[in-house]
Design a protein around this motif. Structure first.
Motif, PDB file in Angstrom:
ATOM      1  N   GLN A 163       0.668  -1.307   0.194  1.00 33.30           N
ATOM      2  CA  GLN A 163       0.372  -0.899  -0.111  1.00 33.30           C
ATOM      3  C   GLN A 163       0.517   0.992   0.135  1.00 33.30           C
ATOM      4  O   GLN A 163       1.964   0.780   0.153  1.00 33.30           O
ATOM      5  CB  GLN A 163      -1.050  -0.202   0.885  1.00 33.30           C
ATOM      6  N   ALA A 168      -3.872   3.277   0.548  1.00 35.08           N
ATOM      7  CA  ALA A 168      -4.507   2.800  -0.669  1.00 35.08           C
ATOM      8  C   ALA A 168      -3.225   2.220  -1.625  1.00 35.08           C
ATOM      9  O   ALA A 168      -2.623   1.316  -1.361  1.00 35.08           O
ATOM     10  CB  ALA A 168      -4.485   4.252  -2.124  1.00 35.08           C
ATOM     11  N   ASN A 169      -3.981   0.839  -2.040  1.00 34.79           N
ATOM     12  CA  ASN A 169      -4.121  -0.473  -2.624  1.00 34.79           C
ATOM     13  C   ASN A 169      -3.339  -0.068  -3.473  1.00 34.79           C
ATOM     14  O   ASN A 169      -2.668   0.520  -4.431  1.00 34.79           O
ATOM     15  CB  ASN A 169      -4.883  -0.959  -2.608  1.00 34.79           C
ATOM     16  N   ARG A 454     -13.651   1.448  -5.362  1.00 39.62           N
ATOM     17  CA  ARG A 454     -12.168   1.726  -4.862  1.00 39.62           C
ATOM     18  C   ARG A 454     -11.108   1.189  -4.310  1.00 39.62           C
ATOM     19  O   ARG A 454     -11.257   0.492  -4.146  1.00 39.62           O
ATOM     20  CB  ARG A 454     -13.212   3.382  -3.995  1.00 39.62           C
ATOM     21  N   GLY A 455     -10.591   2.123  -4.160  1.00 32.93           N
ATOM     22  CA  GLY A 455      -9.315   1.786  -2.724  1.00 32.93           C
ATOM     23  C   GLY A 455      -7.588   1.753  -3.911  1.00 32.93           C
ATOM     24  O   GLY A 455      -6.881   1.098  -2.949  1.00 32.93           O
ATOM     25  N   TRP A 456      -7.648   1.987  -4.885  1.00 30.67           N
ATOM     26  CA  TRP A 456      -6.369   1.875  -5.983  1.00 30.67           C
ATOM     27  C   TRP A 456      -6.218   3.582  -5.920  1.00 30.67           C
ATOM     28  O   TRP A 456      -7.800   4.178  -6.992  1.00 30.67           O
ATOM     29  CB  TRP A 456      -6.433   0.938  -6.783  1.00 30.67           C
ATOM     30  N   THR A 535      -7.610   7.615  -4.371  1.00 30.04           N
ATOM     31  CA  THR A 535      -8.788   6.975  -4.370  1.00 30.04           C
ATOM     32  C   THR A 535     -10.168   7.498  -3.469  1.00 30.04           C
ATOM     33  O   THR A 535      -9.473   8.188  -2.503  1.00 30.04           O
ATOM     34  CB  THR A 535      -8.212   5.834  -3.407  1.00 30.04           C
TER      35      THR A 535
END
Length: 607
Positions: A163, A168-169, A454-456, A535
């Motif tokens: 991360q 965020a990934n 979301r997350g990336w 993200t």
């Protein structure tokens, strides 16, 4: 004659070479010259195409180089000629646009010098091509590993994705090291609190005391963003992004954009000038991945490096790696970092973020007044929505399916159209997603990264155009730790499953494409063709639809693109017949002609 390609000096790997070079040769030309480039595919089993990243292809949409959008792939043994005008000026690059061939080295620099000297000087300088490097993967395995996971075969354990500092990934592409102009070194762990490496050779740039040098940093990365800085030189003067000149402020309030470092995402390009003001010696140009590796055991360090050697310094003099890269960042001398995909670093890093929308255009011929008022607003969500075990990359819930014939010339043959019965607010569909744009209208796109997908963070690239960055919107963060907390409240996702396939402004007064949105940069907004969507946030861009063609619009992370995070803008379809047959004007302002040959080199030898 055989040639050794060292890469990071570890093991061996299959690469793709252009004219025997890895990466390919840098092409240089002047603005408005006609480019005629013959590409011969000498690979035995793979087809390919070449995209000229940053070139707008105005009047020549058939030379954009996207498989099954603008052309059919170049089969083994075939030759294809690209012909287009060198526009606009600045730092660009070319790369494969089929599968994940870019990760194997099928890319190279493309530098277009301006014809007039009112641009920041110097223009001639050093080209810095960045690539994240993995010891194991080839295009055939990259995609499957992203879907199913990456394993450490020596321990038979799953390698968990990393991360960034905000949480965020990053996707499942394990980075072992990184390269500058095809060279790097592999860090193998710590020794006396200093990271040890294998001593592989690095790219070297020679400078002379008292002079200023332009560095053109181009990210051909598969996945990872990098923070770029120069050891022993605190001030980097950011001159341009994606070829377009930028600065701080406008008019009498304009000033240079001086930072300690900047973050560059896949597909982006940044020019900076460096004053050679140190007393000789050697220094490292460093591009560190922005991964948070603080909890990795054993410790890991992922960076691309090159040597800046002052003229007169012995070639045997090697720069020492600082044991602490934060040592010069203090409360009284903070290290400003430009183009962050988040708002904060931890407070004890003393590293304030300057997001891209805080810059202004420094283009003397900027046409920003054309987009002062938008005719239409469209929302596009770039994310991984869906339910557990089925979350494909998509735009507004449409996982992109490549057509089997080029849309530009054979749209009537398309069999994978999107159907309303399959797609919707609470559905994920698989189709060739496209949106039609009308000629000469000003479009405002709201690019979002919201909902349960979301997350990336995603670097989004628009073919056929540059756009104006009007505003970046972020979620909320813990200012002390820098961690992401919640998504922006500026946008409301429509639907019951929180896919955010459809969205609208939460504040009704912001609708109707008006200029009432707080923070909208209307005076000299910066131009760009690739922008990071944070993200939980969004980016507002505007452009004028003045370039007929079929233009791909997609995430520039290779794995996200091949997973379906893309779409096509069908612009001014009524004018296509006039442009499809266009071959360009080979007599205007001279002709630049280069032949690019493809061949595969099977091994990268360690040192």
């Amino acid at each position: 004659m055989s040639k050794v390609l060292t890469a990071d000096g570890y093991g061996s790997r299959l690469v793709i070479a252009l004219n025997g070079k890895f990466p390919g040769p840098t092409i240089e030309a002047y603005e408005d010259q006609t480019m005629i480039i013959h590409v011969r595919n000498l690979m035995h089993t793979d087809s390919t195409t070449i995209h000229w990243h940053g070139m707008h292809q105005k009047g020549t949409p058939g030379s954009d180089g996207v498989a099954f959008i603008s052309q059919t792939p170049i089969l083994p043994g075939q030759t294809f000629t690209y012909r287009f005008s060198a526009q606009p000026h600045g730092s660009s690059f070319y790369h494969a646009h089929i599968g994940d061939q870019r990760s194997m080295g099928l890319y190279g620099g493309l530098i277009i010098y301006p014809r007039y000297k009112f641009f920041s000087q110097p223009q001639v300088g050093f080209t810095v091509l960045l690539q994240d490097w993995n010891h194991d993967d080839e295009p055939e395995t990259l995609y499957q590993r992203m879907i199913n996971g990456v394993y450490d075969l020596s321990k038979f354990t799953l390698i968990e994705p990393t991360q960034s500092i905000d949480g965020a990934n990053f996707s499942r592409f394990h980075i072992h090291s990184a390269l500058i102009n095809g060279k790097g070194r592999f860090y193998t762990g710590r020794l006396n609190n200093i990271f040890a490496h294998n001593g592989a050779p690095l790219e070297t740039f020679e400078v002379e005391y008292g002079k200023s040098y332009r560095f053109r940093v181009i990210s051909a990365s598969t996945l990872y963003p990098f923070r770029v800085y120069v050891q022993g030189h605190r001030d980097l003067n950011i001159r341009a992004s994606d070829g377009f000149e930028i600065a701080r402020g406008t008019g009498i309030n304009i000033s240079d954009l001086i930072v300690e470092s900047f973050i560059i995402h896949p597909g982006e390009r940044y020019d900076f000038t460096l004053n050679a003001n140190q007393n000789g010696g050697t220094y490292l140009l460093v591009a560190e991945s922005i991964e948070d590796l603080s909890k990795k055991s054993p410790p890991e360090y992922h960076a691309a490096e090159a040597i800046i050697r002052y003229k007169g310094t012995s070639s045997s003099t090697y720069p020492n790696k600082d044991s602490s890269v934060q040592s010069h960042c203090t409360s009284s001398t903070p290290c400003v970092t430009f183009n962050c995909p988040y708002l904060y670093y931890p407070t004890n890093n003393y590293r304030p973020c300057l997001t891209f929308d805080k810059a202004n255009s420094n283009e003397s011929l900027s046409k920003f007044k054309e987009i002062q008022n938008a005719d239409e607003t469209l929302f596009f969500n770039f994310a991984f929505p869906g339910e557990p075990r089925y979350t494909p990359g998509s735009v507004n819930g449409h996982q992109f399916i490549s057509p089997t014939s080029p849309i530009l010339t054979n749209e009537k043959d398309l069999t994978t159209n999107c159907r309303n019965s399959d797609c919707g607010e609470d559905k994920i569909c698989n189709c060739t997603y496209s949106v039609e744009l009308s000629s000469n209208r000003v479009y405002q796109f709201v690019l979002t990264n919201l909902g349960n997908g979301r997350g990336w963070s995603h670097p989004i690239h628009l073919h056929g155009h540059y756009f104006y960055v009007m505003k970046m919107g972020f979620g909320s963060y813990n200012q002390a730790s820098g961690k992401f907390l919640t998504s922006t409240t500026d946008i409301e996702c429509i639907g019951s499953r929180n896919y955010c396939n459809s969205a609208r402004w939460a504040n009704i007064t912001w609708k109707n494409a008006g200029n009432s949105i707080p923070g909208l940069r209307l005076d000299y907004p910066p131009e760009k063709d690739t922008i990071i969507i944070p993200t939980g946030g969004y980016v507002i861009i505007r452009f004028k639809a003045n370039n007929p063609g079929a233009w791909f619009f997609h995430c520039h992370i290779d794995l996200h693109n091949t997973n379906g995070m893309g779409m096509v803008l069908l612009e001014s379809k009524d004018k296509w017949p006039d442009y499809i047959s266009s071959k360009g004007d080979s007599t205007r302002n001279g002709t630049f002609h280069i032949i690019v040959l493809f061949s595969i080199l099977g091994l990268v030898f360690s040192v």
